[in-house]
Design a protein around this motif. Structure first.
Motif: not given
Length: 298
Positions: A188-191, A233-235, A253-254, A262-263
């Motif tokens: 995912s985008d990892g945000s 998650l990205r950090e 592969n972000w 619902g996350e």
């Protein structure tokens, strides 16, 4: 001087294994790993098999730490088994055990997923309105403990734990193994922001309360354990990248996978209760270094 006898249930799992390893470093503790599988060096105790229950009561432990559970990893999808292991059969086992050994101190390892995770800042006063079957089943057992007379207990609710031996299906092992095996993974985008702590922080806190003879300070209480800091998650992935040999950013592969329905954007432990009782967080970067080393050498 007699050693303090501690039995760790679920000792073949991620959290249980780490607790056993930390406890074995202290000479005042006799730690006995308990597992649902009949493994060499382990006490065979299967929550689903009452014929094995007497093996625990016969040992007369001072402390039982329950790290057992089902449903925390993606491939554990059997809902009947989930409710049996996390609540129904465990409730029956607790009744049997306390009836035969009422002097034990029971430490229950719960989860932050017992809370209503729509809130960003979570404390022990946050409403417990879980939406996952895992969180619901864990909360059911917590509530049973809280209402059951005649037992000394503590419920510890750790937030996101990482460390040596976590299942390969989990996020950080996936990142590490993608680099180790030089295979691209879609992410995912990892945000998403989460509160992450080293699994051995949990072990060290419990060990400290035991050897300092201050378990009474956490008796009959619910206590959140976390870093109190929210990292995306990205950090976190960037911290891991610093420790990975020959790191290749193209393997992660972000932004190619949608976030789960619902996350929440973020949630973290905002309570200072654990810190006031002696809980400490290990240096984050060093904990990540230890974790990466484990997966590259095992």
């Amino acid at each position: 001087m007699d050693k303090i006898k501690v039995i760790v249930l679920g000792a073949s799992g991620f959290v249980g294994r780490n607790l056993v390893e930390v406890f074995r470093e202290n000479e005042s503790i006799e730690v006995i790993p308990g597992s649902s599988a009949d493994k060499p060096g382990h006490l065979w105790l299967d929550i689903l098999n009452p014929d094995t229950w007497a093996s625990l009561t016969d040992l007369r432990p001072d402390i039982v730490i329950d790290t057992s559970g089902y449903g925390v990893v993606k491939y554990q999808q059997d809902l009947h088994l989930l409710y049996d292991i996390n609540y129904l059969k465990k409730r029956d086992f607790l009744d049997y055990f306390v009836q035969n050994h009422p002097d034990v101190f029971w430490i229950q390892i719960g989860t932050a997923f017992e809370y209503q995770l729509e809130q960003e800042t979570l404390t022990e006063a946050t409403p417990c309105l879980p939406k996952t079957h895992y969180g619901i089943s864990k909360l059911m057992f917590s509530q049973y403990l809280l209402q059951k007379p005649g037992i000394r207990f503590s419920i510890l609710r750790p937030f996101g734990m990482f460390g040596e031996g976590e299942d390969n299906s989990k996020f950080f092992p996936l990142l590490i193994n993608a680099q180790r095996n030089k295979k691209t993974i879609d992410l995912s985008d990892g945000s998403q922001g989460r509160d992450y702590m080293y699994v051995r922080d949990l072990a060290s806190f419990i060990l400290y309360k035991i050897i300092s003879q201050t378990l009474s300070e956490i008796e009959n209480q619910v206590i959140n354990l976390g870093s109190g800091t929210c990292h995306s998650l990205r950090e976190m992935a960037a911290f891991f990248a610093k420790e990975i040999p020959d790191f290749n950013a193209e393997l992660w592969n972000w932004g190619t996978v949608a976030q789960r329905l619902g996350e929440n954007d973020k949630f973290y432990n905002a309570s200072t209760k654990a810190a006031s009782l002696g809980f400490k967080n290990f240096n984050l970067q060093e904990a990540i270094r230890n974790t990466v080393k484990y997966y590259y050498t095992n």
